[in-house]
Scaffold this active site. Sequence first.
Site, PDB file in Angstrom:
ATOM      1  N   ALA A  20       0.164  41.341 -17.921  1.00 16.07           N
ATOM      2  CA  ALA A  20      -0.834  41.136 -16.876  1.00 16.07           C
ATOM      3  C   ALA A  20      -1.729  42.343 -16.631  1.00 16.07           C
ATOM      4  O   ALA A  20      -2.467  42.371 -15.654  1.00 16.07           O
ATOM      5  CB  ALA A  20      -0.125  40.754 -15.569  1.00 16.07           C
TER       6      ALA A  20
ATOM      7  N   ASN B 159       7.398  43.865 -15.186  1.00 16.44           N
ATOM      8  CA  ASN B 159       6.880  43.936 -16.547  1.00 16.44           C
ATOM      9  C   ASN B 159       5.623  44.787 -16.653  1.00 16.44           C
ATOM     10  O   ASN B 159       5.410  45.479 -17.653  1.00 16.44           O
ATOM     11  CB  ASN B 159       6.615  42.532 -17.088  1.00 16.44           C
TER      12      ASN B 159
ATOM     13  N   HIS C 291      -3.372  44.957  -9.773  1.00 13.50           N
ATOM     14  CA  HIS C 291      -2.694  46.002 -10.537  1.00 13.50           C
ATOM     15  C   HIS C 291      -3.660  47.175 -10.716  1.00 13.50           C
ATOM     16  O   HIS C 291      -4.812  46.979 -11.111  1.00 13.50           O
ATOM     17  CB  HIS C 291      -2.266  45.477 -11.905  1.00 13.50           C
TER      18      HIS C 291
END
Length: 260
Positions: free
Chosen positions: A117, A183, A213
């Site tokens: 991601a 992850n 993020h």
Amino acid sequence: MKIGIIGEGAIGRYVMDQLDRDGRAPVVSLVRPQRLIGAQDTGMTRVFHVCDLPPGLDLMVDCAGHAALIEHGAAILKRGIDLVTVSLGALADQHVEQSLRQAALTGGAQLHLASGAIGALDCLQAARVGGLSAVRYTGRKPPAGWRGSAAQERVDLDMLTTAAAHFEGTARQAARQYPKNANVAAAVAIAGLGFERTRVTLIADPDVTANIHEIEASGAFGRFSFRIEGTALPDNPRSSALAAMSVISAIARRRAPVTT
């Protein structure tokens, strides 16, 4: 290319659909027996153990999470079958990482870590060559995105009115304490300074609607920051659409005559 897949959840279904459209539909699915209850007929052969995989497979794709990579990854690599995974958080366990590395060497195969991601990992990898000084990853999600994680024990997700950081530590600590959410932190750590030297902050924020993020890094190359607001797959609000797309991208690079 003969491709097999592990997992038929939201990411697995996305990958299967995309590969089918490209004329590269997986030929086999490695699943747990209990997952077949109520499962749709995909037209693929389904097996329960690595030893039952058909001969001639070029690539297996792990879309089933940490537990599946730990259970099946080493056996797949020992058979000489390359493996693509988005379950990078599992490598925070040094025993798991060493087991997979040794299995790949034994089988003459490769474990390919999909970017998942997050982006800008190529920049981190390049900067590492000249020397990185500091890397920080910040993960920000709406409170609902942290349900089922250790965040529930640290903040009241239902009553938050302002952003609250519920974790601050290393990428290794994040991966171990937040196995279903780590992850991205693991991907940043592997590309850059490693699990111990990568700093991680995780935030529950009632004012955001997307999973955000952010990477900040500095070193001999200079400084950079990267931010992405990711959307989820329609089938599962906890599964990143970009993570699923990164699997397809990783497979495409395996066949491309020219690649980045």
